[in-house]
Design a protein around this motif. Sequence first.
Motif, short mmCIF file in Angstrom:
data_model
loop_
_atom_site.label_atom_id
_atom_site.label_comp_id
_atom_site.label_asym_id
_atom_site.label_seq_id
_atom_site.Cartn_x
_atom_site.Cartn_y
_atom_site.Cartn_z
N MET A 355 11.54 6.04 0.80
CA MET A 355 10.12 6.17 1.13
C MET A 355 9.48 7.33 0.38
O MET A 355 8.33 7.26 -0.06
CB MET A 355 9.95 6.37 2.64
N GLY A 356 10.21 8.41 0.19
CA GLY A 356 9.66 9.57 -0.48
C GLY A 356 9.99 9.67 -1.95
O GLY A 356 9.65 10.67 -2.60
N TRP A 464 1.25 3.01 1.67
CA TRP A 464 0.71 4.20 1.00
C TRP A 464 0.73 5.39 1.95
O TRP A 464 1.08 6.50 1.58
CB TRP A 464 -0.70 3.90 0.50
N ASP A 465 0.38 5.17 3.23
CA ASP A 465 0.42 6.25 4.22
C ASP A 465 1.85 6.56 4.65
O ASP A 465 2.26 7.72 4.71
CB ASP A 465 -0.38 5.86 5.47
N LEU A 466 2.63 5.52 4.94
CA LEU A 466 3.96 5.73 5.51
C LEU A 466 4.89 6.44 4.53
O LEU A 466 5.69 7.29 4.94
CB LEU A 466 4.56 4.38 5.93
N PHE A 467 4.80 6.09 3.25
CA PHE A 467 5.65 6.75 2.26
C PHE A 467 5.33 8.23 2.17
O PHE A 467 6.22 9.07 2.05
CB PHE A 467 5.45 6.10 0.89
N ARG A 468 4.05 8.57 2.20
CA ARG A 468 3.68 9.97 2.08
C ARG A 468 4.11 10.78 3.30
O ARG A 468 4.33 12.00 3.19
CB ARG A 468 2.17 10.11 1.86
N MET A 469 4.28 10.12 4.43
CA MET A 469 4.78 10.84 5.60
C MET A 469 6.21 11.31 5.37
O MET A 469 6.63 12.36 5.85
CB MET A 469 4.71 9.96 6.86
N SER A 470 6.97 10.52 4.61
CA SER A 470 8.33 10.95 4.28
C SER A 470 8.30 12.20 3.43
O SER A 470 9.10 13.13 3.63
CB SER A 470 9.07 9.83 3.54
N ASN A 471 7.38 12.26 2.46
CA ASN A 471 7.28 13.47 1.64
C ASN A 471 6.84 14.67 2.46
O ASN A 471 7.34 15.78 2.27
CB ASN A 471 6.30 13.24 0.49
N LEU A 472 5.91 14.46 3.38
CA LEU A 472 5.45 15.58 4.20
C LEU A 472 6.58 16.17 5.02
O LEU A 472 6.74 17.40 5.09
CB LEU A 472 4.31 15.12 5.14
N VAL A 473 7.39 15.33 5.68
CA VAL A 473 8.46 15.87 6.51
C VAL A 473 9.55 16.53 5.66
O VAL A 473 10.17 17.51 6.08
CB VAL A 473 9.06 14.80 7.45
N GLN A 474 9.78 15.99 4.46
CA GLN A 474 10.80 16.60 3.59
C GLN A 474 10.30 17.92 3.01
O GLN A 474 11.06 18.89 2.92
CB GLN A 474 11.19 15.62 2.48
N TRP A 475 9.05 17.97 2.58
CA TRP A 475 8.48 19.25 2.15
C TRP A 475 8.54 20.26 3.30
O TRP A 475 8.87 21.42 3.10
CB TRP A 475 7.02 19.07 1.71
N GLY A 476 8.21 19.78 4.51
CA GLY A 476 8.22 20.67 5.67
C GLY A 476 9.61 21.19 5.99
O GLY A 476 9.77 22.34 6.40
N TYR A 512 2.53 -0.16 -1.45
CA TYR A 512 2.26 1.25 -1.76
C TYR A 512 1.43 1.38 -3.03
O TYR A 512 0.46 2.16 -3.08
CB TYR A 512 3.59 2.00 -1.91
N LEU A 513 1.79 0.63 -4.06
CA LEU A 513 1.08 0.72 -5.34
C LEU A 513 -0.36 0.23 -5.20
O LEU A 513 -1.29 0.84 -5.75
CB LEU A 513 1.81 -0.10 -6.40
#
Length: 566
Positions: A355-356, A464-476, A512-513
């Motif tokens: 996802m991320g 598009w939203d759900l994938f970015r949530m993976s990046n947010l939690v990993q960055w966090g 997502y694209l």
Amino acid sequence: MKRKALSLLLALTLVVSLVPAVFAAEPVTPTPPEWINEEEYVIFEDGKVYEPEYWECVLHLREHALSGGQQSKDNPYWNEYLKLSRLVQKPYMDAAAIYEKALIDMMYHKNNDYARWNLGNGILYDILLKQGGTLDTASGQMLQLWSARWTFQMDYYGRTEEEATIRELPDLIPDFVKEINETMTRNGMTSIEQFLDCGTMEVAEGMETYQWMAEAGVAIPAGKEIAIVLDGRSLKMDVSPEVKNERTMVPIRAVAEALGADVEWVQDTQQIVMTRAGVTVTMTLDSTTATIDDETVEMDVAPYATEGRTLIPARYVAEFFGQKVDWDGDKRQVLITEDKSVVGDSNLEAWALPMGAMLAKLNAGDPAVFGLYARSASAAKQCHGVLDGGSWNIPDREDLVYTVLSMTLYGHDANFREMVADVKLRSQAERDAISATSDAWPSYMWEYTEYVDEKWGDRGIMAWDLFRMSNLVQWGYTAGYVTYEEALALLEPAAILLCANFSSWDEAYENYLDGYNWWARNDVLGQDIWETARGKQYQAMKETFATASIFDDTLFQTGVIGLPEE
């Protein structure tokens, strides 16, 4: 401090899944070439190169290279070299073949008086090292050793002053020195001779080389020094760990900041205050009493100062920051890793990685590593900057939790659905008038919005939203906003939604694209979505050995295995 007994240990294995023919001969037992030490030889499970027809090529090429032969079309075994090379390429991309070919190429390189070849040392590092398991495994350490030797041999042998100037050697030295230092420390090497102890590197055995390496900053680890290894990588410290009262004492700032903790020194009270993932730990210099939020705990050794740094027992890194700590006495290393046993059997990390993956790749991260980057103080700072800068404006833990939970359900997909409703109400004249006065809504967006709506229906642009949530939690996680288990808990609703609405990673990434291009106002209507920049990036990740395995479609059949109840 209560913790959920959560679930998942994701194992990335270095196995090339090739089904042998029914009547194929039994694989051989691989043995090392004569020019390397047996204990430094790596064997890969299920390597296709170990099949007799390919192993015969390996033996012939080894013999030719050992006799001083050249890698050229005049090579009597040139056709066998090409046959071996095919295993390195698609569709095989056999890791064992890549490794065996690299060892042979290193000897050919030496035979050619270290002529400048474009052999691509990145192959060893990217395909072998990253997929060979974590660096705290024996095979991972050996692969790092060979990657470092390859880099040294290809980039630093036989350079003339002119070559050094042309290729900007001074700019390359820091990365080279870092890799050599990490390799020597991780493998317990106490001399440069040990690093160079390989038949392909004999030319380096001279005082000139040792002097050059020392001047460049290659440190020769002393046997008494202790290294801190976080997730398989040595931490850079300005004060070395030491043993006191039979406890290994580590510089807390170096470790805490690598884990994303904020560290504050309070001069008046002689206290060290560390905050990570909503938990505040306070210790007082020369006192065995510490507090974790409002809870008082006793330590068996008090923190103390040396050379302006505060050292604490290594085991408290685990207790205070949820990490697993092991001691390798032979190599004198403190091994710190995330204690992923707390998440039990959950497969949420397996969902998080694909996802991320897109934003991880576009932000120079590693899609196959949870957290996007190898943990370090600089990685934590970088991730904090991503969250707190730009359009996210997420400065702390509370804002991260709020953003993830709200955007999982009401992100850009909600904006898309509003626009779909608006588009349906507008006449052509109204559309033209709006586009003529608004740069934010060009004329092609009316038709593109209708196209995406017709294509995806109720699913909108949710990926598009759900994938970015993976990046947010990993960055966090890397920035220290949330713990590992909290990051997975935050991702769980997004993973459940994704699994319920899509049946494969290709389908989810296509959504997502479309979502990305709609949000970015890219005029791609009528184009093949897979020929767009991000479409090509996704295809490249699926075809790259180091990342292909994370796009596992069986997850959509298995479903989301969430976190256990507390």
